[in-house]
Design a protein around this motif. Structure first.
Motif, PDB file in Angstrom:
ATOM      1  N   ASP A 111       0.831  -1.205   0.000  1.00 46.36           N
ATOM      2  CA  ASP A 111       0.000   0.000   0.000  1.00 46.36           C
ATOM      3  C   ASP A 111       0.863   1.251   0.000  1.00 46.36           C
ATOM      4  OD1 ASP A 111      -2.290  -1.523  -0.016  1.00 46.36           O
ATOM      5  OD2 ASP A 111      -2.644  -1.366   2.145  1.00 46.36           O
ATOM      6  N   GLY A 112       1.956   1.204   0.757  1.00 48.40           N
ATOM      7  CA  GLY A 112       2.874   2.335   0.792  1.00 48.40           C
ATOM      8  C   GLY A 112       3.568   2.556  -0.540  1.00 48.40           C
ATOM      9  N   GLU A 113       3.907   1.471  -1.228  1.00 47.88           N
ATOM     10  CA  GLU A 113       4.513   1.584  -2.556  1.00 47.88           C
ATOM     11  C   GLU A 113       3.558   2.266  -3.537  1.00 47.88           C
ATOM     12  OE1 GLU A 113       6.007  -2.040  -4.115  1.00 47.88           O
ATOM     13  OE2 GLU A 113       7.282  -2.482  -2.378  1.00 47.88           O
ATOM     14  N   LYS A 114       2.289   1.897  -3.452  1.00 50.54           N
ATOM     15  CA  LYS A 114       1.300   2.516  -4.330  1.00 50.54           C
ATOM     16  C   LYS A 114       1.171   4.007  -4.038  1.00 50.54           C
ATOM     17  CE  LYS A 114      -3.571   2.117  -5.690  1.00 50.54           C
ATOM     18  NZ  LYS A 114      -4.857   1.387  -5.485  1.00 50.54           N
ATOM     19  N   LEU A 115       1.174   4.358  -2.757  1.00 53.42           N
ATOM     20  CA  LEU A 115       1.076   5.758  -2.360  1.00 53.42           C
ATOM     21  C   LEU A 115       2.298   6.540  -2.826  1.00 53.42           C
ATOM     22  CD1 LEU A 115      -0.921   7.556  -0.755  1.00 53.42           C
ATOM     23  CD2 LEU A 115       0.467   7.100   1.281  1.00 53.42           C
ATOM     24  N   GLN A 116       3.463   5.917  -2.742  1.00 55.65           N
ATOM     25  CA  GLN A 116       4.685   6.592  -3.191  1.00 55.65           C
ATOM     26  C   GLN A 116       4.677   6.811  -4.708  1.00 55.65           C
ATOM     27  OE1 GLN A 116       8.410   5.597  -1.250  1.00 55.65           O
ATOM     28  NE2 GLN A 116       9.443   5.498  -3.224  1.00 55.65           N
ATOM     29  N   SER A 117       4.171   5.843  -5.445  1.00 55.22           N
ATOM     30  CA  SER A 117       4.056   6.009  -6.895  1.00 55.22           C
ATOM     31  C   SER A 117       3.130   7.167  -7.244  1.00 55.22           C
ATOM     32  CB  SER A 117       3.533   4.714  -7.540  1.00 55.22           C
ATOM     33  OG  SER A 117       4.455   3.659  -7.382  1.00 55.22           O
ATOM     34  N   GLU A 118       2.057   7.302  -6.477  1.00 56.00           N
ATOM     35  CA  GLU A 118       1.135   8.419  -6.694  1.00 56.00           C
ATOM     36  C   GLU A 118       1.809   9.748  -6.381  1.00 56.00           C
ATOM     37  OE1 GLU A 118      -3.209  10.079  -5.126  1.00 56.00           O
ATOM     38  OE2 GLU A 118      -2.455   8.131  -4.421  1.00 56.00           O
ATOM     39  N   LEU A 119       2.574   9.770  -5.286  1.00 57.81           N
ATOM     40  CA  LEU A 119       3.326  10.978  -4.928  1.00 57.81           C
ATOM     41  C   LEU A 119       4.280  11.365  -6.058  1.00 57.81           C
ATOM     42  CD1 LEU A 119       4.759  13.104  -3.116  1.00 57.81           C
ATOM     43  CD2 LEU A 119       5.999  11.196  -2.059  1.00 57.81           C
ATOM     44  N   ALA A 120       5.050  10.403  -6.555  1.00 54.65           N
ATOM     45  CA  ALA A 120       6.023  10.685  -7.610  1.00 54.65           C
ATOM     46  C   ALA A 120       5.337  11.174  -8.881  1.00 54.65           C
ATOM     47  CB  ALA A 120       6.853   9.440  -7.895  1.00 54.65           C
ATOM     48  N   ALA A 121       4.198  10.569  -9.223  1.00 58.46           N
ATOM     49  CA  ALA A 121       3.484  10.960 -10.435  1.00 58.46           C
ATOM     50  C   ALA A 121       2.976  12.394 -10.340  1.00 58.46           C
ATOM     51  CB  ALA A 121       2.326   9.993 -10.681  1.00 58.46           C
ATOM     52  N   ARG A 122       2.425  12.750  -9.198  1.00 63.13           N
ATOM     53  CA  ARG A 122       1.909  14.119  -9.051  1.00 63.13           C
ATOM     54  C   ARG A 122       3.052  15.128  -9.017  1.00 63.13           C
ATOM     55  NH1 ARG A 122      -3.685  14.338  -5.561  1.00 63.13           N
ATOM     56  NH2 ARG A 122      -4.363  12.186  -5.903  1.00 63.13           N
ATOM     57  N   ALA A 123       4.165  14.759  -8.411  1.00 65.02           N
ATOM     58  CA  ALA A 123       5.318  15.662  -8.392  1.00 65.02           C
ATOM     59  C   ALA A 123       5.810  15.924  -9.814  1.00 65.02           C
ATOM     60  CB  ALA A 123       6.428  15.062  -7.531  1.00 65.02           C
ATOM     61  N   ARG A 124       5.906  14.878 -10.625  1.00 66.50           N
ATOM     62  CA  ARG A 124       6.340  15.048 -12.019  1.00 66.50           C
ATOM     63  C   ARG A 124       5.341  15.896 -12.804  1.00 66.50           C
ATOM     64  NH1 ARG A 124       7.660   9.543 -11.485  1.00 66.50           N
ATOM     65  NH2 ARG A 124       5.696   8.965 -12.512  1.00 66.50           N
ATOM     66  N   GLN A 125       4.061  15.620 -12.599  1.00 71.09           N
ATOM     67  CA  GLN A 125       3.028  16.330 -13.354  1.00 71.09           C
ATOM     68  C   GLN A 125       3.072  17.827 -13.109  1.00 71.09           C
ATOM     69  OE1 GLN A 125      -0.959  14.942 -12.534  1.00 71.09           O
ATOM     70  NE2 GLN A 125      -1.927  16.442 -13.881  1.00 71.09           N
ATOM     71  N   TYR A 126       3.357  18.220 -11.870  1.00 68.17           N
ATOM     72  CA  TYR A 126       3.310  19.641 -11.517  1.00 68.17           C
ATOM     73  C   TYR A 126       4.695  20.261 -11.332  1.00 68.17           C
ATOM     74  CZ  TYR A 126      -1.675  18.956 -11.086  1.00 68.17           C
ATOM     75  OH  TYR A 126      -3.001  18.681 -11.363  1.00 68.17           O
TER      76      TYR A 126
END
Length: 304
Positions: A111-126
């Motif tokens: 679950d933490g890995e999934k959350l980290q992937s979401e964090l990284a994706a949003r950081a890249r997007q913005y």
């Protein structure tokens, strides 16, 4: 090169938002805010907490959109589930860098890995550069920034880059006791974005850094890492964890990094003339010697 230049907001920010600022001593939201203030940052510091009006003499803002102007850097100490949307809000507000101290990401399971992937994706997007999550933050004495702990302000010549906050804290404590300080300390944590390769390249161009010291458990981008070593013109000292099978397991559990075969690292370090340390004391001593001792003239050196 634009990607590396964008790290200026992390290591020499002119203003900082403390997201998750706390009124309770002993909590990271309080201690880091205290350190930000007492490190002497010349620009504004904006505590963010929806339940407070004033903390440590500073006006508190209820959320990121209410800040009077976008700071260069956000320090994030809030529950993990709230971090991705907070990083997105930072990007939308014009904040270009964030230190995510919060744990509970890839080191905590699927679950933490999934959350980290979401964090990284949003950081890249913005367009937000992120150190962490699950890290001890950044201390940059030459720019009066301490988004970490303990508070140390002595300026020195060694950049300490660590994939373990505990190891990094030991190094800066020793440097403080010797009154040498450091040019910067960065705890990389889980490396959702900024990693060891970024830091080697960035501090190789930093005029305040004479030596780059790295405690490393694994490599996130092998090809970029090799390119960074090839480009380095300053001495690089590396302590690689996980030389034994048991050590590799421990390193991989800490930040979910791939520790790898030690023989491969040994060959790489020889090829790129990296100063390899076998323990923490050697990492510190080698770095100190390379940063502060004059290079002996000639090649006639006797080691007794």
């Amino acid at each position: 090169m634009e990607r590396i230049g964008s790290l200026d907001a992390l290591f020499k920010p002119r203003s900082v938002a403390m997201i998750g600022a706390s009124a309770t001593p002993g909590k990271l939201g309080y201690d880091i805010l205290y350190n930000l203030i007492h490190a002497g940052l010349a620009g504004p510091i904006y505590p963010v907490n929806p339940k407070s009006e004033e903390l440590l003499g500073l006006k508190v803002y209820k959320d990121i959109p209410s800040l009077p102007s976008p700071p260069d850097l956000a320090v994030v100490v809030i529950p993990a589930r709230m971090v991705p949307e907070t990083v997105e809000a930072c990007g939308k507000a014009g904040i270009r860098a964030a230190v995510v101290v919060t744990g509970g990401f890839a080191e905590a399971g699927a679950d933490g890995e999934k959350l980290q992937s979401e964090l990284a994706a949003r950081a890249r997007q913005y367009g937000v550069r992120v150190v962490g999550p699950n890290c001890q933050g950044i201390n940059s004495p030459h720019f009066s920034l301490c988004a970490s702990w303990p508070l140390i302000t002595t300026r020195g010549k060694i950049a300490f880059i660590s994939q373990s906050g505990t190891v990094g804290a030991a190094l800066i404590d020793w440097a403080s006791e010797d009154q040498l300080g450091f040019s910067v300390f960065v705890s990389l944590g889980n490396r959702a974005d900024v990693d060891e390769s970024d830091c080697i390249r960035y501090f190789n161009d930093d005029p305040n850094t004479k030596v780059i010291a790295l405690y490393m458990e694994g490599v996130r981008r092998p090809a970029v890492f090799l390119d960074s070593l090839a480009r380095a013109t300053k001495p690089v000292v590396i302590l690689k964890a996980g030389r034994t099978a048991r050590g590799r397991v421990a390193a991989e559990r800490h930040t979910k990094s791939l520790a790898g075969d030690d023989a491969i690292y040994d060959a790489i370090f020889r090829q790129y003339r990296i100063n390899r340390a076998d323990n923490l004391e050697e990492l510190y001593d080698f770095s100190k010697a390379l940063a502060y001792m004059e290079k002996p003239p000639g090649r006639r050196l006797l080691n007794i």
